[in-house]
Design a protein around this motif. Sequence first.
Motif, PDB file in Angstrom:
ATOM      1  N   ILE A 171      68.871  -8.147  41.866  1.00  0.00           N
ATOM      2  CA  ILE A 171      69.902  -7.163  42.260  1.00  0.00           C
ATOM      3  C   ILE A 171      70.109  -7.204  43.780  1.00  0.00           C
ATOM      4  O   ILE A 171      71.236  -7.129  44.270  1.00  0.00           O
ATOM      5  CB  ILE A 171      69.496  -5.745  41.807  1.00  0.00           C
ATOM      6  N   PHE A 172      69.005  -7.349  44.509  1.00  0.00           N
ATOM      7  CA  PHE A 172      69.115  -7.398  45.969  1.00  0.00           C
ATOM      8  C   PHE A 172      70.034  -8.554  46.381  1.00  0.00           C
ATOM      9  O   PHE A 172      70.947  -8.393  47.186  1.00  0.00           O
ATOM     10  CB  PHE A 172      67.722  -7.558  46.594  1.00  0.00           C
ATOM     11  N   ARG A 207      73.628  -7.927  45.637  1.00  0.00           N
ATOM     12  CA  ARG A 207      74.231  -6.992  46.600  1.00  0.00           C
ATOM     13  C   ARG A 207      74.450  -7.653  47.961  1.00  0.00           C
ATOM     14  O   ARG A 207      75.410  -7.338  48.653  1.00  0.00           O
ATOM     15  CB  ARG A 207      73.365  -5.733  46.736  1.00  0.00           C
ATOM     16  N   GLY A 250      67.841  -0.347  49.269  1.00  0.00           N
ATOM     17  CA  GLY A 250      69.270  -0.669  49.242  1.00  0.00           C
ATOM     18  C   GLY A 250      69.730  -1.201  47.903  1.00  0.00           C
ATOM     19  O   GLY A 250      70.903  -1.090  47.548  1.00  0.00           O
ATOM     20  N   GLU A 251      68.808  -1.808  47.131  1.00  0.00           N
ATOM     21  CA  GLU A 251      69.199  -2.373  45.831  1.00  0.00           C
ATOM     22  C   GLU A 251      69.160  -1.310  44.737  1.00  0.00           C
ATOM     23  O   GLU A 251      69.562  -1.574  43.605  1.00  0.00           O
ATOM     24  CB  GLU A 251      68.298  -3.574  45.467  1.00  0.00           C
ATOM     25  N   GLU A 252      68.675  -0.101  45.088  1.00  0.00           N
ATOM     26  CA  GLU A 252      68.550   0.952  44.071  1.00  0.00           C
ATOM     27  C   GLU A 252      69.634   2.010  44.187  1.00  0.00           C
ATOM     28  O   GLU A 252      69.974   2.681  43.218  1.00  0.00           O
ATOM     29  CB  GLU A 252      67.190   1.651  44.218  1.00  0.00           C
ATOM     30  N   ILE A 253      70.134   2.202  45.379  1.00  0.00           N
ATOM     31  CA  ILE A 253      71.015   3.350  45.612  1.00  0.00           C
ATOM     32  C   ILE A 253      72.450   3.042  45.177  1.00  0.00           C
ATOM     33  O   ILE A 253      72.914   1.904  45.294  1.00  0.00           O
ATOM     34  CB  ILE A 253      70.926   3.776  47.095  1.00  0.00           C
ATOM     35  N   GLU A 254      73.136   4.037  44.643  1.00  0.00           N
ATOM     36  CA  GLU A 254      74.475   3.815  44.100  1.00  0.00           C
ATOM     37  C   GLU A 254      75.535   3.749  45.189  1.00  0.00           C
ATOM     38  O   GLU A 254      76.354   2.854  45.224  1.00  0.00           O
ATOM     39  CB  GLU A 254      74.819   4.940  43.109  1.00  0.00           C
ATOM     40  N   ALA A 274      59.666  -6.357  50.441  1.00  0.00           N
ATOM     41  CA  ALA A 274      60.219  -5.450  51.449  1.00  0.00           C
ATOM     42  C   ALA A 274      59.062  -4.744  52.153  1.00  0.00           C
ATOM     43  O   ALA A 274      57.933  -4.706  51.629  1.00  0.00           O
ATOM     44  CB  ALA A 274      61.122  -4.415  50.782  1.00  0.00           C
ATOM     45  N   ILE A 317      60.527  -5.671  45.306  1.00  0.00           N
ATOM     46  CA  ILE A 317      61.869  -5.153  45.005  1.00  0.00           C
ATOM     47  C   ILE A 317      62.512  -6.059  43.964  1.00  0.00           C
ATOM     48  O   ILE A 317      62.065  -7.187  43.765  1.00  0.00           O
ATOM     49  CB  ILE A 317      62.771  -5.062  46.261  1.00  0.00           C
ATOM     50  N   ARG A 363      61.153  -0.053  52.311  1.00  0.00           N
ATOM     51  CA  ARG A 363      62.009  -0.547  51.221  1.00  0.00           C
ATOM     52  C   ARG A 363      63.266  -1.291  51.679  1.00  0.00           C
ATOM     53  O   ARG A 363      63.968  -1.865  50.846  1.00  0.00           O
ATOM     54  CB  ARG A 363      62.480   0.594  50.298  1.00  0.00           C
ATOM     55  N   VAL A 372      63.602  -6.531  54.586  1.00  0.00           N
ATOM     56  CA  VAL A 372      63.265  -7.467  53.508  1.00  0.00           C
ATOM     57  C   VAL A 372      63.082  -8.882  54.053  1.00  0.00           C
ATOM     58  O   VAL A 372      63.894  -9.351  54.872  1.00  0.00           O
ATOM     59  CB  VAL A 372      64.387  -7.449  52.432  1.00  0.00           C
ATOM     60  N   ARG A 380      56.356  -3.831  49.587  1.00  0.00           N
ATOM     61  CA  ARG A 380      56.786  -3.388  48.262  1.00  0.00           C
ATOM     62  C   ARG A 380      57.515  -4.515  47.544  1.00  0.00           C
ATOM     63  O   ARG A 380      58.244  -5.276  48.172  1.00  0.00           O
ATOM     64  CB  ARG A 380      57.749  -2.192  48.383  1.00  0.00           C
ATOM     65  N   ILE A 418      77.029   3.153  48.669  1.00  0.00           N
ATOM     66  CA  ILE A 418      76.852   2.454  49.951  1.00  0.00           C
ATOM     67  C   ILE A 418      78.231   2.251  50.575  1.00  0.00           C
ATOM     68  O   ILE A 418      79.148   1.741  49.926  1.00  0.00           O
ATOM     69  CB  ILE A 418      76.171   1.079  49.752  1.00  0.00           C
ATOM     70  N   SER A 461      68.415  -4.838  55.943  1.00  0.00           N
ATOM     71  CA  SER A 461      69.390  -4.966  54.846  1.00  0.00           C
ATOM     72  C   SER A 461      70.414  -3.838  54.795  1.00  0.00           C
ATOM     73  O   SER A 461      71.431  -3.947  54.115  1.00  0.00           O
ATOM     74  CB  SER A 461      68.656  -5.071  53.504  1.00  0.00           C
ATOM     75  N   THR A 462      70.164  -2.734  55.488  1.00  0.00           N
ATOM     76  CA  THR A 462      71.141  -1.635  55.458  1.00  0.00           C
ATOM     77  C   THR A 462      71.938  -1.558  56.776  1.00  0.00           C
ATOM     78  O   THR A 462      72.596  -0.546  57.021  1.00  0.00           O
ATOM     79  CB  THR A 462      70.452  -0.285  55.194  1.00  0.00           C
ATOM     80  N   LYS A 508      77.504  -5.657  49.726  1.00  0.00           N
ATOM     81  CA  LYS A 508      77.065  -4.253  49.652  1.00  0.00           C
ATOM     82  C   LYS A 508      75.854  -4.028  50.547  1.00  0.00           C
ATOM     83  O   LYS A 508      75.630  -2.923  51.052  1.00  0.00           O
ATOM     84  CB  LYS A 508      76.709  -3.875  48.203  1.00  0.00           C
ATOM     85  N   LEU A 509      75.024  -5.064  50.700  1.00  0.00           N
ATOM     86  CA  LEU A 509      73.926  -5.015  51.663  1.00  0.00           C
ATOM     87  C   LEU A 509      74.158  -6.092  52.711  1.00  0.00           C
ATOM     88  O   LEU A 509      74.971  -6.997  52.521  1.00  0.00           O
ATOM     89  CB  LEU A 509      72.582  -5.219  50.952  1.00  0.00           C
ATOM     90  N   SER A 510      73.417  -5.983  53.803  1.00  0.00           N
ATOM     91  CA  SER A 510      73.670  -6.840  54.946  1.00  0.00           C
ATOM     92  C   SER A 510      72.565  -7.878  55.127  1.00  0.00           C
ATOM     93  O   SER A 510      71.386  -7.596  54.869  1.00  0.00           O
ATOM     94  CB  SER A 510      73.755  -5.956  56.193  1.00  0.00           C
TER      95      SER A 510
END
Lengths: 88, 326
Positions: free
Chosen positions: A53-54, A57, B88-92, B20, A49, B24, B27, A47, B94, B36-37, A62-64
Motif C-alpha cells: 500500500i505504501f 501511495r 501515511g499508508e493507513e490514513i484516509e 519505518a 508497514i 511510522r 521510511v 515498525r 491526505i 513520506s508525508t 498520495k505520499l511523498s
Amino acid sequence: MISMLQAIRHWHSSDYRLVGLLSLTLVVIALFLVGQHEAEMTGSSWRRIDMEIFQERLDSGKLSAHEAEWFHVAKPAELQLRKPGGTP
Amino acid sequence: MREVVCELCPRKCVIPEGGAGDCRVRVNIGGKLLASTYGRPSAMHIDPMEKKPLYHFHPGSPVFSIATAGCNLHCLNCQNWQLSQSGGEEIEEIFNADPVDLIALARDQGCESIAYTYSDPVIFYEYVYDSSILAHEAGMQNVFITAGYINTEPLRRLCKVIDATNTDLKAFDDGFYRKTTGATLQPVLDALMTFREEGVWLEVTNLLIPTLNDDLSMIRRMAKWIRSELGEGTPLHFSRFHPMYRMRNLPPTPGETLDRARQEAMDAGLKYVYIGNISGHKGNSTYCPVDGTLLIKREGFMISEYNLTSDGRCPTCNEPVPGVWQ
C-alpha cells in the motif's frame, strides 16, 4: 466451593493435562500482550508497514518520496542496537 | 539490507529497508530515508492563536494549522490519536500541499502565521523547515506546537526559522514519560532550554491528569525549574484532562486541582500562569503581576477585553509584559 473441591478430587490425569495446557496458553497470551505493550511504549526502534500500500501511495503521489535529512547508513555497531521484529 | 539510523529524535531508530521509524512516517526505501508525508498534510484548519495555546504571541490572530500522520510519542491520552498513531499508508484523508501551495493557501485564508501542530511536527521536520523559510519570505510567522522530543542539533537548525513554540512538558517525572508517552523527560528539558537560548518565543503547557501527574510537590519542582532555566516571564498553561483514547478510566481534572496547581506555580515565582480547557475561568486571562490589572480577558479562545498598550505594557503601572504583541 465444596462441589468444586469434590470435582477436583475426582479429576483424572487427562483433566490435569487439559488444565495445564490451558494455563500455559494463558501465560503465553499474557507474555505476548505485555511484550507488545512494552515495545509500543518504549519505542521499538522501527515498525513494519504494509509496503504494498505504501508503494501504491508513493506511485500515485498520495505520499511523498522526499528524501529526509538527519539520517545515516547504519554502522555495524549500530545494527546491534536494532531490536528484532519491529512493531506493526 | 541497508539499514539507516534516523538522527532526528532521541529514539535514533535503526530502520531496515522497507521499514519505518517508530513515528511510522520516516521510511527506509533502498537505503534512503524518506519523509513520506512531506507536503501531504492530513489535517488543515484555521484556529485562533489562543487554541495552540499561545497567549503572548499575536493574540487574537487566526493561524493556519496543519499536521501530517504519525508521531514519535504514543501518549495513552492522545486527543488526536486517529492522526498521530497512523502511518501515511493507513490514513484516509491526505491533502497535497507542497510548501509553496501551503503558503498560498494560508495567505488566501487571511492568515499571517502557520502552526505546525496536532500530531507532533518533529516527525515532518523537512516539511516544517522548507515551509517556514517560504513563510518568512512572504512576511509570515511560524509556530511550532510540540512535545519537544527532538535532538538538539536538528532543533537548533529549526529554531532559525521558527518564531514561537508551545511545548508540552507533560510531567516533571521520567517515570510518567516512559509509562504514559513512551518517551523520556531529559530530551524535553533540553529542547525547552534550546528554544530559550535560540530566542524562539516560548510558552509551556502541562496537562494535569488526575492521580498521574497532579502531585503538588512535583508541580512546585517543575515551576521552580521553569523559573530558573527559562525565566519567570515564561507563560505556563495548566490544561484540563479529558478521558481519551486508551485513558478513559480516569475522570476529567477537577477545577480545584487546576486552581491549586496555578497557585503553586505562582508561589514558585512564575508570573503568567494560565488554566486551559475550562471556558470562562479567571485563570484564562492575563493580569499584571505588579498591580493585578486585567490586561487581556479571554472567554474560551476569544478575547473579550484587551487593555495592553501598543508596546505590550500594563496601562496602569507601565510594567512590560513579555511577548510578541505587534
